[in-house]
Design an enzyme around this catalytic site. Structure first.
Site, PDB file in Angstrom:
ATOM      1  N   ALA A 113      39.191  18.718  12.596  1.00 13.81           N
ATOM      2  CA  ALA A 113      40.213  19.750  12.772  1.00 13.81           C
ATOM      3  C   ALA A 113      41.521  19.166  12.258  1.00 13.81           C
ATOM      4  O   ALA A 113      41.744  17.953  12.328  1.00 13.81           O
ATOM      5  CB  ALA A 113      40.346  20.160  14.234  1.00 13.81           C
ATOM      6  N   SER A 114      42.389  20.017  11.746  1.00 14.39           N
ATOM      7  CA  SER A 114      43.590  19.536  11.071  1.00 14.39           C
ATOM      8  C   SER A 114      44.621  18.926  12.010  1.00 14.39           C
ATOM      9  O   SER A 114      45.272  17.943  11.671  1.00 14.39           O
ATOM     10  CB  SER A 114      44.227  20.676  10.272  1.00 14.39           C
ATOM     11  OG  SER A 114      43.347  21.130   9.269  1.00 14.39           O
TER      12      SER A 114
END
Length: 207
Positions: A9-10
């Site tokens: 996930a960023s």
């Protein structure tokens, strides 16, 4: 067959484990199990992601690199993507993505079926390259739209900037004060190295 799943996930606010159940179910549907999982919160534009690098170090020829989609693996510039893809290929890893049907056959092809394996490899590599290019273009377009939106908001006096995550900033400052390196700080704080550098620069300006 040894399957290594990669979850990303960023940002720290996002749940990197969101797709874990889907990956495990996908493996089970193909009569396989996920043997090892690598999870991290990092931008897909960065090449030096600690968990991805650990996966590549652990990998052996014939292992499967399982991802939800190619954009979880890369949103990188072409040169960085080329380096990553070369490393993956040199390790003998086979990329399988839930949203890329051509890659699913890798879970069913036997090692002795050389012709099918080579044909599959050629077709799948072409599709992976296409998906990686699309992921990068999508990232660039979203950044452009974001910049346009900010510029418009600034011109109207409505832009306030992104709220500061005080807990994250405090954690990063503490780790830096303990003499941890940039990458180690990012890993322990669960943020990108770019965020760490920005916070470090802010601290230096105030000191």
């Amino acid at each position: 067959m040894f399957i290594r799943s990669y979850l990303r996930a960023s940002t720290i606010e996002q749940d990197a484990n969101r797709a874990n159940d889907a990956l495990e179910q996908f493996a089970a549907d193909h009569g396989q199990v996920v043997a090892s999982t690598y999870t991290e919160n990092a931008s897909g534009t960065e090449a030096n992601r600690s968990e991805l690098l650990r996966l590549l170090k652990d990998a052996r020829k014939g292992d499967v690199l399982l991802v939800e989609s190619i954009d979880r693996l890369s949103r990188m510039e072409d040169s960085d993507w080329r380096m990553l893809k070369t490393t993956i290929d040199s390790k003998g890893l086979r990329i399988v993505a839930l949203d890329l049907p051509t890659s699913h056959l890798a879970l069913r092809v036997t090692q002795g079926d050389e012709f099918t394996s080579r044909m599959l490899g050629a077709i799948n590599n072409m599709m992976i390259e296409m998906m990686a290019a699309i992921a990068r273009k999508d990232y660039q377009q979203r950044r452009e739209r974001q910049a346009q939106g900010i510029a418009k908001a600034k011109s109207s006096g409505a832009y306030k900037g992104r709220p500061i995550d005080s807990d994250l900033h405090k954690r990063v400052r503490e780790l830096l004060a303990a003499n941890l390196g940039i990458r180690a700080t990012a890993r322990h704080a669960g943020c990108s190295t770019t965020t760490v550098l920005k916070i470090r620069d802010q601290v230096q300006q105030l000191s």
